[in-house]
Design a protein around this motif. Structure first.
Motif, short mmCIF file in Angstrom:
data_model
loop_
_atom_site.label_atom_id
_atom_site.label_comp_id
_atom_site.label_asym_id
_atom_site.label_seq_id
_atom_site.Cartn_x
_atom_site.Cartn_y
_atom_site.Cartn_z
N ASP A 242 0.82 -1.21 0.00
CA ASP A 242 0.00 0.00 0.00
C ASP A 242 0.86 1.26 0.00
O ASP A 242 0.53 2.25 0.65
N TYR A 243 1.96 1.23 -0.74
CA TYR A 243 2.83 2.41 -0.73
C TYR A 243 2.66 3.23 -2.01
O TYR A 243 1.77 4.07 -2.08
N ALA A 244 3.47 3.00 -3.01
CA ALA A 244 3.41 3.83 -4.22
C ALA A 244 3.44 2.96 -5.47
O ALA A 244 4.13 1.93 -5.52
N MET A 245 2.70 3.39 -6.47
CA MET A 245 2.74 2.79 -7.79
C MET A 245 3.04 3.91 -8.77
O MET A 245 2.21 4.81 -8.98
N VAL A 246 4.23 3.89 -9.36
CA VAL A 246 4.64 4.98 -10.23
C VAL A 246 4.76 4.49 -11.67
O VAL A 246 5.31 3.41 -11.93
N ILE A 247 4.21 5.26 -12.59
CA ILE A 247 4.27 4.91 -14.00
C ILE A 247 5.70 5.15 -14.51
O ILE A 247 6.23 6.26 -14.39
N GLU A 248 6.31 4.11 -15.04
CA GLU A 248 7.59 4.26 -15.75
C GLU A 248 7.23 4.30 -17.24
O GLU A 248 6.98 3.26 -17.85
N HIS A 249 7.20 5.47 -17.79
CA HIS A 249 6.67 5.69 -19.14
C HIS A 249 7.73 5.40 -20.19
O HIS A 249 8.65 6.20 -20.40
N GLU A 250 7.59 4.27 -20.88
CA GLU A 250 8.48 3.92 -21.99
C GLU A 250 7.66 3.46 -23.20
O GLU A 250 8.13 2.67 -24.02
N ASP A 251 6.43 3.95 -23.29
CA ASP A 251 5.53 3.57 -24.36
C ASP A 251 5.91 4.32 -25.64
O ASP A 251 5.85 5.55 -25.69
N PRO A 252 6.29 3.60 -26.72
CA PRO A 252 6.74 4.27 -27.95
C PRO A 252 5.62 5.01 -28.69
O PRO A 252 5.90 5.86 -29.54
N VAL A 253 4.37 4.69 -28.36
CA VAL A 253 3.25 5.37 -29.03
C VAL A 253 3.14 6.81 -28.54
O VAL A 253 2.77 7.71 -29.30
N PHE A 254 3.47 7.03 -27.27
CA PHE A 254 3.31 8.35 -26.65
C PHE A 254 4.67 9.02 -26.44
O PHE A 254 5.12 9.19 -25.32
N ARG A 255 5.29 9.36 -27.53
CA ARG A 255 6.59 10.03 -27.48
C ARG A 255 6.45 11.51 -27.77
O ARG A 255 5.41 11.97 -28.25
N GLY A 256 7.51 12.25 -27.49
CA GLY A 256 7.54 13.66 -27.86
C GLY A 256 6.39 14.44 -27.26
O GLY A 256 6.18 14.42 -26.05
N GLU A 257 5.63 15.10 -28.11
CA GLU A 257 4.54 15.96 -27.65
C GLU A 257 3.42 15.16 -26.99
O GLU A 257 2.59 15.73 -26.27
N ARG A 258 3.38 13.85 -27.23
CA ARG A 258 2.31 13.01 -26.66
C ARG A 258 2.72 12.36 -25.34
O ARG A 258 1.95 11.58 -24.77
N TYR A 259 3.93 12.68 -24.86
CA TYR A 259 4.44 12.01 -23.65
C TYR A 259 3.49 12.18 -22.46
O TYR A 259 3.13 11.20 -21.79
N ASP A 260 3.08 13.40 -22.19
CA ASP A 260 2.21 13.65 -21.04
C ASP A 260 0.82 13.05 -21.24
O ASP A 260 0.14 12.70 -20.27
N GLU A 261 0.39 12.93 -22.49
CA GLU A 261 -0.87 12.24 -22.76
C GLU A 261 -0.80 10.80 -22.26
O GLU A 261 -1.76 10.26 -21.69
N GLY A 262 0.35 10.17 -22.46
CA GLY A 262 0.52 8.81 -21.97
C GLY A 262 0.40 8.73 -20.45
O GLY A 262 -0.24 7.82 -19.92
N LEU A 263 1.01 9.67 -19.75
CA LEU A 263 0.91 9.70 -18.30
C LEU A 263 -0.54 9.88 -17.86
O LEU A 263 -1.01 9.23 -16.92
#
Length: 274
Positions: A242-263
């Motif tokens: 019950d501590y933390a779950m953090v997104i490690e964003h390495e999705d190639p679909v959401f790169r560049g300007e779409r990075y924050d969209e992935g988050l």
């Protein structure tokens, strides 16, 4: 449970986390010359970061430095990571178990045991837990020996410290063919931090090229890959994480300007299970 993402530090990323409804961040050491350099960071800067995080109601759950732990500079930098984590109020210092890429895990193990035995003594002294991320970091051999449950058991038997555990990332287990739910159940008490990352397997490509081929898998934002997150959260409840779950964003679909969209997509998907 807190939901967040892995990031390099900046005031802007902390403010982004607040605006988007995240609860926390895990900060990655920026290295020499960076604003967040765990070796050279001043006490005033640590105080400033804590104040900015507190003002935005964002917890710093971990400080991370992912390295091999075979050079003295790497060892000293991770020692600093542990100390900075304590000063920031983070409960976890995250890293790889490390190892020389030209050696087999068995050959790397004696060095790992020596170095991490020293780390755990420091972590115990300052009240921080060390979490080993389970990415294989494949070159010729796994460069990170903490890549599967067999090695986890060996590691925890060799260093029976309550300060040493896992930064559990199910995506790497999916890609390497390991039962991530069973691993979660078996090592639940050793999970200190959690990377929310999905993995997508292209079975047709895999049947044609095999595991040494390319293009048969890719990392994804949670919910867009093959992981059963509903069952995963059920197991997390069972083991009491019950501590933390953090997104490690390495999705190639959401790169560049779409990075924050992935988050944003990842947060929206994960929030439904809490």
């Amino acid at each position: 449970m807190k939901l967040g993402f892995l990031t390099r530090y900046s005031r802007e990323r902390i403010e982004f986390a607040r605006r988007e409804g995240f609860d926390c961040v895990s900060l990655v050491d920026g290295g020499p010359g960076a604003e967040f350099d765990v070796v050279s960071i001043a006490e005033d800067k640590i105080k400033e970061i804590r104040e900015i995080a507190d003002r935005n109601h964002i917890a710093i759950t971990a400080v991370a430095y992912y390295t091999h732990h075979i050079e003295e500079a790497q060892i000293q930098r991770f020692r600093s990571t542990i100390q900075v984590a304590a000063k920031l109020g983070a409960k976890v210092a995250a890293t790889f178990a490390g190892g020389a890429p030209n050696l087999k895990p068995e050959e790397n193990f004696p060095t790992f045991k020596k170095v991490f035995s020293e780390y755990t003594r420091l972590a115990e002294d300052v009240g921080v837990k060390i979490a080993l991320e389970n990415c294989p970091c494949m070159a010729r051999y796994p460069e990170n020996i903490a890549f599967n449950p067999v090695w986890w058991e060996r590691i925890f038997d060799a260093i029976p410290s309550e300060a040493l555990g896992l930064e559990f990332d199910p995506s790497h287990l999916v890609v390497t063919g390991i039962d991530y739910l069973k691993a979660l159940k078996d090592f639940g008490s050793k999970i200190f931090h959690f990377h929310a990352k999905d993995a997508e397997i292209d079975r047709e490509t895999l049947r044609n090229c095999g595991i040494y081929g390319e293009g048969w898998w890719r990392f994804r934002i949670p919910g867009l890959g093959d992981i059963n997150w509903r069952k995963l959260f059920s197991v997390l409840l069972d083991v009491g994480y019950d501590y933390a779950m953090v997104i490690e964003h390495e999705d190639p679909v959401f790169r560049g300007e779409r990075y924050d969209e992935g988050l944003r997509r990842g947060l929206k998907y994960l929030r439904q299970f809490l």
